[in-house]
Design a protein around this motif. Structure first.
Motif, PDB file in Angstrom:
ATOM      1  N   VAL A 114       0.850  -1.192   0.000  1.00 25.36           N
ATOM      2  CA  VAL A 114       0.000   0.000   0.000  1.00 25.36           C
ATOM      3  C   VAL A 114       0.886   1.243   0.000  1.00 25.36           C
ATOM      4  O   VAL A 114       1.799   1.356   0.825  1.00 25.36           O
ATOM      5  CB  VAL A 114      -0.933   0.021   1.226  1.00 25.36           C
ATOM      6  N   THR A 115       0.638   2.162  -0.905  1.00 24.01           N
ATOM      7  CA  THR A 115       1.371   3.424  -0.918  1.00 24.01           C
ATOM      8  C   THR A 115       1.018   4.217   0.342  1.00 24.01           C
ATOM      9  O   THR A 115      -0.161   4.341   0.692  1.00 24.01           O
ATOM     10  CB  THR A 115       1.021   4.260  -2.156  1.00 24.01           C
ATOM     11  N   ALA A 116       2.033   4.723   1.029  1.00 19.23           N
ATOM     12  CA  ALA A 116       1.807   5.454   2.276  1.00 19.23           C
ATOM     13  C   ALA A 116       2.358   6.869   2.176  1.00 19.23           C
ATOM     14  O   ALA A 116       3.437   7.085   1.626  1.00 19.23           O
ATOM     15  CB  ALA A 116       2.449   4.718   3.446  1.00 19.23           C
ATOM     16  N   GLU A 117       1.605   7.817   2.713  1.00 16.72           N
ATOM     17  CA  GLU A 117       2.024   9.212   2.753  1.00 16.72           C
ATOM     18  C   GLU A 117       1.911   9.710   4.184  1.00 16.72           C
ATOM     19  O   GLU A 117       0.925   9.421   4.875  1.00 16.72           O
ATOM     20  CB  GLU A 117       1.129  10.057   1.833  1.00 16.72           C
ATOM     21  N   LEU A 118       2.915  10.446   4.641  1.00 15.70           N
ATOM     22  CA  LEU A 118       2.862  11.013   5.979  1.00 15.70           C
ATOM     23  C   LEU A 118       1.910  12.202   5.987  1.00 15.70           C
ATOM     24  O   LEU A 118       1.977  13.075   5.116  1.00 15.70           O
ATOM     25  CB  LEU A 118       4.259  11.446   6.436  1.00 15.70           C
ATOM     26  N   ALA A 119       1.026  12.227   6.975  1.00 13.33           N
ATOM     27  CA  ALA A 119      -0.017  13.249   7.031  1.00 13.33           C
ATOM     28  C   ALA A 119       0.526  14.580   7.518  1.00 13.33           C
ATOM     29  O   ALA A 119       1.290  14.639   8.480  1.00 13.33           O
ATOM     30  CB  ALA A 119      -1.142  12.789   7.946  1.00 13.33           C
TER      31      ALA A 119
END
Length: 366
Positions: A114-119
């Motif tokens: 799953v592609t993850a991005e820091l919020a």
């Protein structure tokens, strides 16, 4: 609202049929098959994608199949990062994306594919911003929801909203900076009800929702604004309503016909084998007695819509077309039931999550 998307509520879901359903029509040779989709729903979903996004039929079918796989992947990874999960959506290619609060959660998500991005903003910050806006007096013809892709709340203001009240909302949103995006749309937000024939009573019309049971009696899970407004339908009496706040209700089905399939308006049906929450970016279809079978995309979840009759929380926002009389109709993705038609406004449609309604009544899909 946080129920597992894989959670199988029962064997099937469907819209009420006051007679026998005909066998499913044969698929066009040009329509690629999609696991879990009936031929008619695959045809409609693919044609919507080809017209709205310019995709070829094969590419559209592959996108829908990939979305189903991505929703399952998100379901698997969600529990592992639950404390740090801020948002989730499907990207334009149908791949899963999560926004998370920590690098450790991002690493877990990436390891699961799953592609993850820091919020930029945490769940707590977004919840605090939502609480500030919702503490103000509710303004009819406005809505407030989360855009997980942009990690922002979206305040939508219809042109029917009172100028002074809308101005106070806009001013409050401005104080919250980039945490809130304000959008203005034509018209207003209204519940979808009345005009014509489907399930009828008291001079009103709605669309039959999901056939459900408590183990001994069949019921129809429908829109709460329908069951609150009509005591006796042509299919049986209303026995409960939750509206506003929620938009679900229950009708006792006395017809002796409670099939586990959604009507597609051409004599064929779509079998539903599970119930699930919606994911932003997911392509879905809706069946209702006015606009019949329409398809679109999930635009937002956990949306608060301020109808003139009161606010309804936790709704699904989509681009699928609905109109008066579609209320209560079924929102689904292939063989998965997703929502109950609630209302419309500003070019969007709104749906009550079916998982919440099933849980509230302790019902199983037929």
């Amino acid at each position: 609202m946080n129920m597992s998307r894989k959670s199988v509520i029962a064997a099937a879901a469907g819209a009420l049929a006051l007679g026998l359903f005909a066998p499913a029509a044969a698929a066009s040779a040009s329509v690629p098959s999609i696991e879990g989709y009936s031929d008619v729903v695959a045809d409609k979903a693919i044609s919507t994608l080809t017209s709205e996004r310019g995709l070829g039929e094969t590419a559209a079918a592959e996108l829908l199949q990939r979305q189903q796989q991505s929703v399952d992947t998100l379901d698997d990874v969600r529990s592992a990062i639950a404390g740090d999960l801020v948002g989730e959506h499907l990207d334009a290619k149908g791949n899963p994306v999560v926004t998370v609060a920590t690098q450790a959660a991002a690493d877990k998500a990436e390891a699961a594919g799953v592609t993850a991005e820091l919020a930029e903003r945490t769940t707590e910050q977004l919840d605090a911003a939502r609480a500030e806006l919702e503490a103000l007096p509710a303004v009819p013809h406005t809505s407030l929801g989360l855009d997980p892709a942009e990690n922002q709340l979206v305040l939508t203001i219809g042109e029917k909203a009172a100028d002074s009240a809308a101005g106070k909302l806009t001013a409050a949103a401005a104080k919250l900076g980039d945490a809130v995006r304000v959008e203005h749309v034509a018209g207003g937000m209204q519940k979808s009800i009345y005009n014509g024939e489907a399930i009828t009573g008291g001079g009103s019309r709605c669309s039959a929702g999901f056939n459900v049971n408590d183990g001994s009696q069949d019921y129809i899970l429908d829109a709460g604004h329908c069951t609150a407004g009509v005591a006796e339908w042509n299919v049986g009496p209303s026995v409960d309503a939750s509206f506003p706040g929620n938009d679900y209700g229950l009708i006792r089905n006395d017809t002796g016909s409670a099939p586990g399939a959604v009507t597609l308006w051409n004599g064929s049906t779509q079998a539903i084998t599970s119930a699930s929450d919606a994911t932003v970016g997911q392509d879905i279809c809706k069946s209702g007695s006015t606009t019949q079978l329409t398809c679109g995309t999930v635009e937002a979840v956990d949306v608060t819509v301020n109808y003139a009759e009161g606010a309804v929380d936790g709704l699904i926002q989509t681009s699928a077309a609905v109109d008066s009389g579609d209320s209560g109709g079924c929102l689904f993705s292939g063989s998965t039931g997703v929502g109950i038609t609630s209302g419309m406004g500003g070019g969007s449609s709104y749906f009550q999550p079916v998982t919440e309604a099933l849980s509230a009544y302790g019902m199983s899909l037929n």
